[in-house]
Each structure stands twice: as C-alpha cells, then as structure tokens.
Design an enzyme around this catalytic site. Structure first.
Site, mmCIF file in Angstrom:
data_model
loop_
_atom_site.group_PDB
_atom_site.id
_atom_site.type_symbol
_atom_site.label_atom_id
_atom_site.label_comp_id
_atom_site.label_asym_id
_atom_site.label_seq_id
_atom_site.Cartn_x
_atom_site.Cartn_y
_atom_site.Cartn_z
ATOM 1 N N ARG A 211 0.849 -1.188 0.000
ATOM 2 C CA ARG A 211 0.000 0.000 0.000
ATOM 3 C C ARG A 211 0.883 1.235 0.000
ATOM 4 O O ARG A 211 1.912 1.286 0.677
ATOM 5 C CB ARG A 211 -0.912 0.025 1.238
ATOM 6 C CG ARG A 211 -2.147 -0.861 1.123
ATOM 7 C CD ARG A 211 -3.150 -0.269 0.135
ATOM 8 N NE ARG A 211 -4.369 -1.037 0.061
ATOM 9 C CZ ARG A 211 -4.590 -2.028 -0.794
ATOM 10 N NH1 ARG A 211 -3.627 -2.399 -1.621
ATOM 11 N NH2 ARG A 211 -5.752 -2.637 -0.829
ATOM 12 N N GLU B 66 -3.571 7.809 -5.805
ATOM 13 C CA GLU B 66 -3.614 7.155 -7.112
ATOM 14 C C GLU B 66 -4.869 7.601 -7.874
ATOM 15 O O GLU B 66 -5.974 7.448 -7.357
ATOM 16 C CB GLU B 66 -3.606 5.636 -6.937
ATOM 17 C CG GLU B 66 -2.352 5.112 -6.250
ATOM 18 C CD GLU B 66 -2.380 3.597 -6.012
ATOM 19 O OE1 GLU B 66 -3.427 2.960 -6.309
ATOM 20 O OE2 GLU B 66 -1.383 3.064 -5.524
ATOM 21 N N HIS C 115 -0.150 0.352 -10.063
ATOM 22 C CA HIS C 115 -0.959 -0.546 -9.217
ATOM 23 C C HIS C 115 -1.456 -1.749 -10.031
ATOM 24 O O HIS C 115 -2.635 -2.111 -10.013
ATOM 25 C CB HIS C 115 -2.136 0.217 -8.612
ATOM 26 C CG HIS C 115 -2.636 -0.399 -7.336
ATOM 27 N ND1 HIS C 115 -3.100 0.338 -6.276
ATOM 28 C CD2 HIS C 115 -2.727 -1.702 -6.935
ATOM 29 C CE1 HIS C 115 -3.482 -0.453 -5.291
ATOM 30 N NE2 HIS C 115 -3.260 -1.703 -5.669
#
Length: 322
Positions: free
Chosen positions: A232, A261, A280
C-alpha cells in the site's frame, strides 16, 4: 436479498449474475456514482460489495438493512472496520486471489532495480552504449533481502527469491522464530533496516504501519538499499523517500503503489531517475481477476446463506459483541 455492487466498474457482471441469480438473490450494480449519489443506491442493500470505494460511518448509517460488506481485494484500509463491527456487520476480503501475481511483481521489481534495467534502457534510447554510469552492480547472491511482513505474499516472494542465493531476513511482530521458513532469519525492525541491501514491504496498512518508511527509518538504513513496495502506498512518506534518493541514502525505489492514485503531475517520484513506478498492476492477471470476482461474490453469498467464510477480517470484533 439485495446485493449492491458500488463503483466496482467492470464492463459486465456476468460472473456475479451467475452466482447471485442461482442463489435467488438480486444484483444491483451502480458504477460511476459520486459520493453524493450513493444514498439512494445503497439504502436497502442486504450486502454491499466495493473495490476501492471508501465505506465510512456515514455510508453505513444509510444502510439500515446491511448484513455484510464484501471488499474486492486484499487491503481493508478503505473500510471503517470499527464502525462495521459496532453494527455487527462482517467485512469479507479476498487476500488469496493474487498471491502469485503480487509476489512476482515484487520479484520483478527487485531484479529490475538491482540490474538497473530502466536506466540502462534510457541510455540506449538516448543513442548511447556506455555502461560506466550503471556501475557498480553487485552480485545478487552476496546481498541481504529484507522483508517487512511475511504473510501469504511475503512467503511466496521468499519461495521465488531462494533460487538467487541471497541471505533472506524478515521482520514481523506477529511471527515467532519457529514460524519462519528454514534458512530465513527473523530480525527486529531496526536490525532489518540496518542490514538489508534490498527492502521489500509486505504488511497491511494500519495506523501502526502508516509511513513506516520515513525520514527517521531511512536514517537507520546503512547499506543504501533498494526499496520495493507492492503493498500500500501509505507505507511510505514519499517526500522523505524522494529526499533519500536525492541524497544517496537510498539506491533505488521500485513502487507499484502510491499514497494518491493516480498521482499529481508534480509527484516527486514519477520522473525521478532513481525510481521505477508502475500503476498498481501487481494484482492483475487474467486468471487473478476471474478469481477475485468469483471469490468475492461466493463468499458474500455463503455468509448470507449461513455457511462459514474463511476471510472475515473483523471476526474477533464481532465475537466480542456476543
């Protein structure tokens, strides 16, 4: 019973429909909604399933019938676990759908960072063929790989990395020495930071682990390590990391996750010459996406129909209410 999918943003819902209709339940999919539009979409839900959408106390208060929350993914930092537990609502995640994928992303980033593949490609694209600026590159087998956290994914990283002959060490406050794989050392957090040449993060984001990599912990890193994060973004204070890259405290950073993000255009790491940033993507493979959708819906249905579910993240909190 009504199962609501909120901003999960798949183009179709055939996987979910198959299971929900077979159980005699209703599926309602709401994509592209703003928070101000959530209330009428979820107010009579028996089950709520989300991907990255935040489930806070206000949203929960608007769902008086809610019996269960499904989180499509591993991390549960987007869900107010305390508020759900006080309501007696279980939160079900899917921590076991992308173990191979995330571990492989970590290993790929470790190898790419160690072998300086991105700067090497930049040299070639610039029309040069000089490798002096890439030096030194040490033999991987002489280095120490340190893992912060060793759950399912950390274990898989260890399995993959053993072949390269590194010293492997881990720091995890929930592990005993007899729970660590043979040949892997269990160190304190401070010892790990001091001894690691490569540091890979594999723990959940909690109040205790938020910004676990910061100016103070960077100062403990004696070997100018490579830092890899596929967990994370909140684990790292990114401004502190950028400064560490600038002043040579950190050799290189390889990150699949960021605090925000997508990031702002002026993010200090996006164009940094010592950083490899991916969007990601660690969780993804065709097979993992299918597993995620199948496991998310079937676990929610299992709970609603009274069958045991293996991944209720607030099970202890719910038990305390009894």
């Amino acid at each position: 019973m009504k199962i609501v999918y909120l901003n999960t943003n798949y183009e179709d819902s055939h996987i979910e429909e198959k299971h929900i209709h077979a159980a005699g339940m209703q599926l309602h999919v709401h994509n592209g909604l703003k928070p101000s539009e959530f209330a009428p979409a979820v107010e009579d839900a028996d089950a709520l399933v989300v991907a990255l959408e935040k489930v806070d106390r206000n949203l929960l208060d608007g769902m008086p019938k809610l019996r269960v929350i499904g989180r499509m993914g591993v991390g549960i930092d987007s869900v107010d676990i305390e508020a759900a537990s006080k309501r007696g609502i279980p939160v079900i995640n899917v921590p076991d759908y992308c173990i191979e994928e995330v571990a492989l992303q970590a290993v790929s980033m470790i190898l790419a960072a160690h072998r300086k593949l991105v700067p090497a490609q930049t040299i070639v694209k610039d029309g040069r063929w000089d490798n002096n600026e890439l030096k030194p590159i040490q033999a991987l087998s002489g280095l120490t790989l340190g893992l912060i956290g060793m759950g399912r994914i950390g274990n898989k990283v260890i399995e993959y990395m053993r072949a390269f002959g590194l010293r492997i060490a881990v720091s995890d406050p929930f592990l005993r020495a007899d729970q660590v794989p043979t040949g892997v050392e269990l160190l304190s957090f401070e010892e790990l930071l001091k001894e690691a040449d490569i540091l890979s993060i594999h723990c959940p984001l909690t109040p205790e682990t938020k910004h676990i990599i910061n100016r103070d912990t960077l100062a403990l890193m004696k070997k100018q390590p490579i830092i890899v994060n596929v967990s994370r973004g909140g684990m790292i204070n990114e401004q502190d990391l950028a400064e560490g890259l600038d002043n040579g405290q950190i050799r290189y950073a390889a990150l699949d996750v960021l605090n925000q993000e997508p990031p702002d255009i002026g993010h200090p790491l996006i164009h940094h010459p010592k950083a490899l940033i991916t969007n990601h993507i660690a969780w993804y493979s065709v097979e993992a996406e299918i597993r995620l959708r199948e496991m998310s819906v079937t676990r929610v249905i299992d709970y609603l129909e009274g069958r045991p579910v293996p991944t209720i993240v607030n099970a202890k909190g719910l038990e305390a209410l009894k």
